[in-house]
Design a protein around this motif. Structure first.
Motif, PDB file in Angstrom:
ATOM      1  N   ARG A   1       0.792  -1.330   0.154  1.00 58.05           N
ATOM      2  CA  ARG A   1       0.064   0.058   0.138  1.00 58.05           C
ATOM      3  C   ARG A   1       0.960   1.251  -0.060  1.00 58.05           C
ATOM      4  O   ARG A   1       0.690   2.108  -0.767  1.00 58.05           O
ATOM      5  N   VAL A   2       1.993   1.319   0.906  1.00 58.37           N
ATOM      6  CA  VAL A   2       2.573   2.416   0.944  1.00 58.37           C
ATOM      7  C   VAL A   2       3.312   2.763  -0.385  1.00 58.37           C
ATOM      8  O   VAL A   2       3.428   3.777  -0.906  1.00 58.37           O
ATOM      9  N   LYS A   3       4.048   1.686  -0.906  1.00 59.30           N
ATOM     10  CA  LYS A   3       4.737   1.811  -2.102  1.00 59.30           C
ATOM     11  C   LYS A   3       3.767   2.313  -3.289  1.00 59.30           C
ATOM     12  O   LYS A   3       4.303   3.158  -4.023  1.00 59.30           O
ATOM     13  N   LEU A   4       2.569   1.905  -3.174  1.00 64.11           N
ATOM     14  CA  LEU A   4       1.696   2.285  -4.506  1.00 64.11           C
ATOM     15  C   LEU A   4       1.228   3.880  -3.883  1.00 64.11           C
ATOM     16  O   LEU A   4       1.079   4.698  -4.981  1.00 64.11           O
ATOM     17  N   ILE A   5       0.745   4.169  -2.903  1.00 64.82           N
ATOM     18  CA  ILE A   5       0.507   5.462  -2.451  1.00 64.82           C
ATOM     19  C   ILE A   5       1.663   6.620  -2.955  1.00 64.82           C
ATOM     20  O   ILE A   5       1.491   7.489  -3.490  1.00 64.82           O
ATOM     21  N   ARG A   6       3.137   5.974  -2.803  1.00 71.96           N
ATOM     22  CA  ARG A   6       4.207   6.973  -3.397  1.00 71.96           C
ATOM     23  C   ARG A   6       4.343   7.097  -4.600  1.00 71.96           C
ATOM     24  O   ARG A   6       4.918   7.750  -5.426  1.00 71.96           O
ATOM     25  N   SER A   7       4.033   5.935  -5.585  1.00 67.56           N
ATOM     26  CA  SER A   7       4.095   5.761  -6.835  1.00 67.56           C
ATOM     27  C   SER A   7       3.028   6.308  -7.701  1.00 67.56           C
ATOM     28  O   SER A   7       3.388   6.653  -8.950  1.00 67.56           O
ATOM     29  N   LEU A   8       1.708   5.958  -7.480  1.00 66.97           N
ATOM     30  CA  LEU A   8       0.721   6.354  -8.287  1.00 66.97           C
ATOM     31  C   LEU A   8       0.223   7.676  -8.064  1.00 66.97           C
ATOM     32  O   LEU A   8       0.227   8.184  -6.814  1.00 66.97           O
ATOM     33  N   PRO A   9      -0.281   7.980  -9.165  1.00 64.47           N
ATOM     34  CA  PRO A   9      -1.188   9.403  -9.011  1.00 64.47           C
ATOM     35  C   PRO A   9      -2.170   9.514  -7.756  1.00 64.47           C
ATOM     36  O   PRO A   9      -2.877   8.143  -7.693  1.00 64.47           O
ATOM     37  N   PRO A  10      -2.523  10.452  -7.165  1.00 65.93           N
ATOM     38  CA  PRO A  10      -3.575  10.315  -6.036  1.00 65.93           C
ATOM     39  C   PRO A  10      -4.952   9.939  -6.413  1.00 65.93           C
ATOM     40  O   PRO A  10      -5.821   9.624  -5.521  1.00 65.93           O
ATOM     41  N   ARG A  11      -5.346  10.070  -7.751  1.00 63.46           N
ATOM     42  CA  ARG A  11      -6.534   9.803  -8.011  1.00 63.46           C
ATOM     43  C   ARG A  11      -6.901   8.331  -8.159  1.00 63.46           C
ATOM     44  O   ARG A  11      -8.065   7.849  -8.127  1.00 63.46           O
ATOM     45  N   TYR A  12      -6.107   7.342  -7.683  1.00 65.19           N
ATOM     46  CA  TYR A  12      -6.168   5.914  -7.868  1.00 65.19           C
ATOM     47  C   TYR A  12      -6.728   5.301  -6.418  1.00 65.19           C
ATOM     48  O   TYR A  12      -6.297   5.919  -5.638  1.00 65.19           O
ATOM     49  N   LYS A  13      -7.744   4.631  -6.376  1.00 63.90           N
ATOM     50  CA  LYS A  13      -8.382   3.899  -5.562  1.00 63.90           C
ATOM     51  C   LYS A  13      -7.578   2.394  -5.524  1.00 63.90           C
ATOM     52  O   LYS A  13      -7.734   1.758  -6.476  1.00 63.90           O
ATOM     53  N   VAL A  14      -6.946   2.290  -4.141  1.00 62.99           N
ATOM     54  CA  VAL A  14      -6.082   0.866  -4.376  1.00 62.99           C
ATOM     55  C   VAL A  14      -6.844   0.071  -3.180  1.00 62.99           C
ATOM     56  O   VAL A  14      -7.107   0.323  -2.069  1.00 62.99           O
ATOM     57  N   ASP A  15      -7.394  -0.926  -3.645  1.00 61.34           N
ATOM     58  CA  ASP A  15      -7.645  -2.185  -2.718  1.00 61.34           C
ATOM     59  C   ASP A  15      -6.589  -3.415  -2.573  1.00 61.34           C
ATOM     60  O   ASP A  15      -6.038  -3.869  -3.802  1.00 61.34           O
ATOM     61  N   ILE A  16      -6.126  -3.551  -1.437  1.00 55.56           N
ATOM     62  CA  ILE A  16      -5.190  -4.653  -1.288  1.00 55.56           C
ATOM     63  C   ILE A  16      -5.752  -6.050  -0.604  1.00 55.56           C
ATOM     64  O   ILE A  16      -6.464  -5.930   0.408  1.00 55.56           O
ATOM     65  N   ARG A  17      -5.647  -7.256  -1.110  1.00 54.93           N
ATOM     66  CA  ARG A  17      -6.269  -8.394  -0.193  1.00 54.93           C
ATOM     67  C   ARG A  17      -5.198  -9.375  -0.370  1.00 54.93           C
ATOM     68  O   ARG A  17      -4.415  -9.587  -1.321  1.00 54.93           O
ATOM     69  N   VAL A  18      -5.308 -10.425   0.466  1.00 55.82           N
ATOM     70  CA  VAL A  18      -4.643 -11.788   0.333  1.00 55.82           C
ATOM     71  C   VAL A  18      -5.420 -12.738  -0.574  1.00 55.82           C
ATOM     72  O   VAL A  18      -6.797 -12.658  -0.780  1.00 55.82           O
TER      73      VAL A  18
END
Lengths: 158, 353
Positions: A98-115
């Protein structure tokens, strides 16, 4: 330094070749550059596992197929597979992604993470925690946890 | 602007308040800004500060005060006392601070310690004599306000099995509602003998409650309905016909019952819902949208129901964490976002059929 590893003998996989990215065809600086699945995978494949000197890619925790992207609706979903079913590091791995994607992607992205479904003994609890942004924000204000995340995200030179 | 009947309702962005250096988590309008003063708004967030926003006579908004250097982690929520003189702030640093405006500055006059970890919400009772706080430590604390800026914890309420996300007092009575990561809503009351108990738990299984984290709760003006919103992407309206002023003991009072579920309007977690004095419910979510709902007048046969008045897509560039109607101007709505801004919206047109 680590006593009693959660998974003492992980299976190591080959790193896949890096695709050479082509220069964008347009020279319009204001054009929205579409992001693809592989680009998102490139952001997370080198994250180091919290307890092994291997990347998430080498441990098959993430593959290119882990990333689902709907660029139109700005939605990204990452599904990762902990190396063992009772992996207590699953929330740390998820937090790193999650942190890596917060830092890498433009803020418009909604990110869901799951196992991955069926890959963890407390799947629902892990997923709920990883997607509660208040829990994530509080975790990242915890210096010990943040150090652990930074360590996993630090560049490797192998 | 046309406020007459017939014009479709619209939500117009009137002001954009920039200043926070990180996500804005919460907002609170001062209920009593003082005679002759315009509306006053407090905002707080991930930059560990609280900002006070005021409207100048020419209509422009500006940040008059920044409250900093007291909390050393995120300020998660803030609440004005009913007389408008004190501002309480709840922080991930496990403390709640109480600030007083001394005519020139806001001064931190008390720090409430006791929770084991993040304090997520703070609320003043209608008389201002009690304060409630809640935390990731699963407890709700009730504090009694004493002379000389002293706050004594009079009860630690246990019952939730996970983080407690928000506490909110009833608008007229000493009845407290808490909502949680454990998917439940709990109602707490004093038995008349200063003993606080959980008098009702609203669950998915027994009460048609939420199926995931409940983030927020708000009462209507009258205090006989409340709205809750959740990670399950629904809003639920709860209704009571019971005489809530009678003391209760123990659980098993079916005071509140499920009235209606509003589903299909937001497609990510709904973080905030707020009921205006004109009975309009605003909701805000992780889909960057704000929705407004009102009771439908035409369906009394099937009982009361709520309908969507409007949906404002892309109200902010990122998740919206809080919406609050201005008590002095019931058509003025404030919203707070992960994008670091606070926006003020004017509701124009007719919301009636």
């Amino acid at each position: 330094m680590v006593m009693g590893l959660i998974n003492a003998n992980p299976v190591i996989h080959e790193k896949k070749e890096r695709r050479v990215r082509q220069a964008p065809e347009t020279t319009d600086e204001n054009a929205v550059e579409p992001i693809d699945q592989l680009e998102i995978f490139d952001h997370i494949r080198d994250i180091k596992d919290p307890e092994h000197p291997y990347s998430l890619e080498q441990l098959n925790v993430v593959t290119e197929d882990s990333v689902e992207l709907n660029d139109e609706s700005n939605h990204v979903r990452v599904t990762f597979t902990p190396t063992v079913e009772h992996c207590s590091m699953a929330t740390v791995i998820g937090l790193c992604i999650r942190v890596k994607l917060i830092r890498s992607l433009p803020p418009r992205y909604k990110v869901d993470i799951r196992v991955a479904p069926g890959s963890h003994s407390t799947e629902a609890a892990v997923n709920k925690q990883l997607n509660d942004k208040e829990r994530v924000a509080a975790a990242l204000e915890n210096p010990n946890l943040l150090d652990m995340v930074e360590e996993c995200l630090s560049p490797t030179f192998d | 602007m046309d406020r007459g009947a017939g014009a479709a309702a619209e939500l117009c962005e009137a002001h954009r308040l920039a200043g926070h250096a990180d996500r804005v988590w919460a907002l609170a309008w001062n209920p009593a800004p003082g005679a002759g003063a315009g509306p006053v708004l407090a905002s707080c967030g991930g930059d560990k500060t609280v900002r006070i926003w005021k409207r100048a006579p020419d209509g422009a908004w500006h940040c008059s005060d920044v409250l900093e250097d007291t909390h050393n982690r995120t300020v998660r929520s803030c609440a004005w006392s009913p007389d408008g003189k004190l501002l309480a702030t709840a922080s991930f640093d496990a403390t709640t601070a109480v600030w007083e405006y001394n005519g020139g500055d806001f001064e931190c006059v008390a720090t409430l310690e006791g929770h084991e970890n993040e304090v997520k919400s703070v609320s003043w009772s209608p008389s201002g004599s009690l304060l409630a706080t809640c935390s990731r430590d699963k407890t709700v604390w009730i504090w009694e306000v004493q002379p000389g800026n002293e706050y004594e914890c009079v009860s630690v309420l246990q019952g939730h099995t996970q983080d407690v996300k928000m506490v909110q007092w009833h608008p007229h009575l000493d009845i407290l509602v808490s909502v949680s990561y454990d998917n439940t809503i709990r109602v707490w009351a004093d038995d008349g003998d200063d003993e606080w108990n959980c008098v009702q738990t609203l669950t998915e299984a027994n009460n048609c409650g939420h199926s995931s984290t409940v983030w927020s709760v708000s009462f209507n003006h009258k205090g006989d309905r409340m709205v809750t919103c959740s990670d399950d992407r629904t809003l639920k309206i709860w209704d009571t016909s019971a005489d809530l002023s009678q003391p209760k003991t123990g659980e098993g009072h079916e005071s509140w019952r499920h009235l209606s579920t509003l589903t299909g309007y937001h497609d990510r977690t709904i973080f905030s819902a707020h009921w205006s004095s004109e009975d309009i419910i605003a909701s805000a979510a992780g889909d960057d949208a704000i929705c407004l709902f009102a009771e439908e007048n035409s369906s009394m046969v099937e009982g009361p129901s709520y309908k969507l008045i409007l949906k404002k897509e892309k109200a902010h560039g990122m998740d919206i964490n809080c919406v609050r109607w201005c008590p002095q101007d019931p058509r003025l709505l404030a919203s707070a976002s992960d994008d670091g801004t606070v926006k003020l919206w004017e509701l124009r047109g007719s919301v009636l059929d």
